[in-house]
Scaffold this motif. Structure first.
Motif, PDB file in Angstrom:
ATOM      1  N   VAL A 139       0.859  -1.180   0.000  1.00 15.34           N
ATOM      2  CA  VAL A 139       0.000   0.000   0.000  1.00 15.34           C
ATOM      3  C   VAL A 139       0.898   1.233   0.000  1.00 15.34           C
ATOM      4  O   VAL A 139       2.115   1.141   0.153  1.00 15.34           O
ATOM      5  N   SER A 197      -3.171   6.624  -5.883  1.00 13.63           N
ATOM      6  CA  SER A 197      -3.466   6.755  -4.456  1.00 13.63           C
ATOM      7  C   SER A 197      -4.115   8.102  -4.146  1.00 13.63           C
ATOM      8  O   SER A 197      -5.053   8.181  -3.348  1.00 13.63           O
ATOM      9  N   SER A 201      -8.001   8.600  -2.893  1.00 13.01           N
ATOM     10  CA  SER A 201      -8.200   9.404  -1.690  1.00 13.01           C
ATOM     11  C   SER A 201      -9.035  10.647  -1.994  1.00 13.01           C
ATOM     12  O   SER A 201      -9.420  11.372  -1.086  1.00 13.01           O
ATOM     13  N   ARG A 298      -7.316   7.196   1.637  1.00 13.58           N
ATOM     14  CA  ARG A 298      -7.243   5.884   1.013  1.00 13.58           C
ATOM     15  C   ARG A 298      -5.912   5.758   0.273  1.00 13.58           C
ATOM     16  O   ARG A 298      -5.221   6.737   0.020  1.00 13.58           O
ATOM     17  N   SER A 299      -5.604   4.536  -0.100  1.00 13.19           N
ATOM     18  CA  SER A 299      -4.412   4.247  -0.892  1.00 13.19           C
ATOM     19  C   SER A 299      -4.782   3.214  -1.935  1.00 13.19           C
ATOM     20  O   SER A 299      -5.764   2.491  -1.792  1.00 13.19           O
ATOM     21  N   SER A 301      -3.712  -0.319  -3.498  1.00 10.96           N
ATOM     22  CA  SER A 301      -2.950  -1.471  -3.020  1.00 10.96           C
ATOM     23  C   SER A 301      -2.705  -2.417  -4.193  1.00 10.96           C
ATOM     24  O   SER A 301      -3.460  -2.414  -5.175  1.00 10.96           O
ATOM     25  N   TYR A 372       1.296   2.513   7.194  1.00  9.23           N
ATOM     26  CA  TYR A 372       0.750   1.699   6.103  1.00  9.23           C
ATOM     27  C   TYR A 372      -0.340   0.747   6.603  1.00  9.23           C
ATOM     28  O   TYR A 372      -1.401   0.637   5.993  1.00  9.23           O
ATOM     29  N   THR A 375      -3.944   2.086   7.148  1.00 16.75           N
ATOM     30  CA  THR A 375      -4.817   2.405   6.014  1.00 16.75           C
ATOM     31  C   THR A 375      -5.110   1.202   5.120  1.00 16.75           C
ATOM     32  O   THR A 375      -5.827   1.331   4.134  1.00 16.75           O
ATOM     33  N   LEU A 376      -4.579   0.045   5.505  1.00 11.45           N
ATOM     34  CA  LEU A 376      -4.732  -1.131   4.657  1.00 11.45           C
ATOM     35  C   LEU A 376      -6.199  -1.502   4.445  1.00 11.45           C
ATOM     36  O   LEU A 376      -6.610  -1.872   3.340  1.00 11.45           O
ATOM     37  N   ALA A 379      -7.823   0.535   1.698  1.00 17.13           N
ATOM     38  CA  ALA A 379      -7.145   0.592   0.400  1.00 17.13           C
ATOM     39  C   ALA A 379      -8.027   0.022  -0.701  1.00 17.13           C
ATOM     40  O   ALA A 379      -8.859  -0.850  -0.470  1.00 17.13           O
TER      41      ALA A 379
END
Length: 429
Positions: A139, A197, A201, A298-299, A301, A372, A375-376, A379
């Motif tokens: 991520v 990302s 987000s 958000r990210s 992944s 990391y 926020t997983l 994601a």
């Protein structure tokens, strides 16, 4: 001796010869993009496996990331190519279409579904079949230099795009050759994943239901954010060149304190530690800032998996799956961890097997990785579609043209949507 007794002795002799005959070695190979130190750890795991499984021999071949897919296609897909390969999940649909990878045996597929998160298993599957064993999940987070933040009078990492731009302005000092935010160019995933990302987000997506949605309002705002970073001088594309090992100006400028913020994946922790030494203590991580159309940080992944060559012999495929099951299982490492999990954690990479998350719980909560792991759960997986690599490289070219002032944000958005539509429709046929 009667006939019956003679026959029994003959059968016994045949059975004895069969059970005492030497087992024919299964020689298999493992293709990876890992560096020498990581390959040495894989070799150590292989030594342990071979000692417990006489008759199987496994050799490792490493190539640069940029050559991995090409090598897999040109040599790994043939009967004489690599038996096992580590791949980026986005490549899977194309490899399945071209019959280059083998579906996992049912026993391994069932075990994988029981011991990995559903989303990770889904990314390693195509057409309802599992095609490999997942290993790492990656991520993105905002990485920033705490010392530069303090010198610029910035109290905390930015939570919104407005705060992000304000911080980038304060961190930019052309007299020192210092940029506020570091972009990446010359490397497809490095260019695309930070952009994606920021997009997610901001409430957007790259692809939905197999169709590109780069014509959305959220995408428009993300392209405009990039344009703002460039035209304001907060990001310098001349400082952005990188490759999959993060070598080059992108890494050098962050390591040397010439870049205030970047968006990067968890796996590059090892490169930072090697480059910064004691100065690594200046690095902190935070969630991706939320854009005007977003609702939470958000990210993007993405994940990796190990696959087996569909052109290998049945004996080689069986040996490959047996080894991969062990390598990724809870008995191959220490204290309930898998050997694969240990290899990944040495690089700062998050292992995706559920039991590895438990085994490495303390390590996963260290200050760097915590940014990391937090926020997983929010994601969004990078889309896995036919033509995914071509889509990525096309969007890379558009974003690089925007970085170097060759197109406006509006033109970049229009070009990206048109190119993606053509690529995905063509590959779906």
């Amino acid at each position: 001796m009667n006939a019956s007794k003679g026959l029994n002795l003959a059968l016994f002799g045949a059975l004895l010869m069969a059970t005492t005959a030497p087992i024919q070695a299964a020689e298999i190979s493992f293709l990876t993009h890992w560096g020498p130190d990581t390959v040495a750890q894989l070799d150590a795991a292989i030594d342990k496996y071979e000692a417990a499984n006489p008759g199987d021999t496994i050799t490792v071949r490493a190539v640069p990331f940029g050559d991995l897919l090409t090598t897999l296609r040109t040599s790994g897909g043939g009967a004489g190519g690599a038996t096992i390969a580590g791949i980026y999940d986005a490549w899977l649909p194309d490899l399945v279409r071209d019959s280059l990878v083998s579906a996992a045996p049912e026993a391994i597929a069932s075990d994988t579904r029981a011991n990995w998160p559903e989303g990770v298993v889904s990314a390693a599957s195509a057409g309802g079949s599992l095609y490999g064993i997942p290993n790492e999940i990656d991520v993105y987070a905002l990485n920033y230099n705490k010392r530069l933040f303090e010198e610029a009078g910035i109290a905390e990492p930015p939570k919104t795009w407005d705060e992000f731009l304000a911080a980038a302005e304060k961190l930019t000092d052309k007299s020192k050759g210092q940029q506020g935010f570091g972009l990446i160019n010359s490397w497809a995933a490095g260019v695309l994943h930070p952009f994606a990302s920021l997009l997610v987000s901001n409430g957007g997506d790259l692809i939905v239901d197999g169709k590109p949605v780069l014509d959305s309002q959220a995408a428009k705002e993300t392209f405009e954010l990039y344009e703002k970073l460039i035209t304001s001088g907060y990001a310098d594309p001349a400082m952005a060149t990188a490759d999959a090992n993060t070598t080059g100006p992108f890494l050098d400028n962050f390591v040397s304190g010439k870049t205030g913020m970047i968006i990067m994946a968890n796996w590059w922790e090892s490169a930072l530690k090697a480059g910064m030494g004691d100065a690594f203590a200046d690095v902190a991580t935070a969630p991706i800032p939320v854009g005007p159309s977003g609702d939470k940080a958000r990210s993007i992944s993405y994940s990796w998996m190990t696959v087996v060559n569909a052109q290998a012999s049945a004996e080689e495929q069986d040996a490959a799956w047996k080894f991969l099951s062990w390598l990724n299982g809870p008995d191959s490492g220490e204290d309930g961890a898998s050997a694969m999990g240990e290899i990944l954690m040495s690089m700062g990479i998050l292992p995706s097997r559920t039991s590895d998350g438990v085994a490495f719980a303390e390590r996963l909560n260290d200050p760097f990785l915590e940014g990391y792991t937090q926020t997983l759960s929010d994601a969004k997986p990078f889309p896995v579609v036919l033509g995914g690599q071509e889509f990525s490289e096309s969007l890379q070219q558009t974003l690089e043209a925007l970085q170097f002032g060759q197109v406006s944000a509006a033109d970049a958005q229009a070009n990206a949507q048109a190119d993606a539509t053509e690529i995905l429709e063509r590959n779906a046929q």
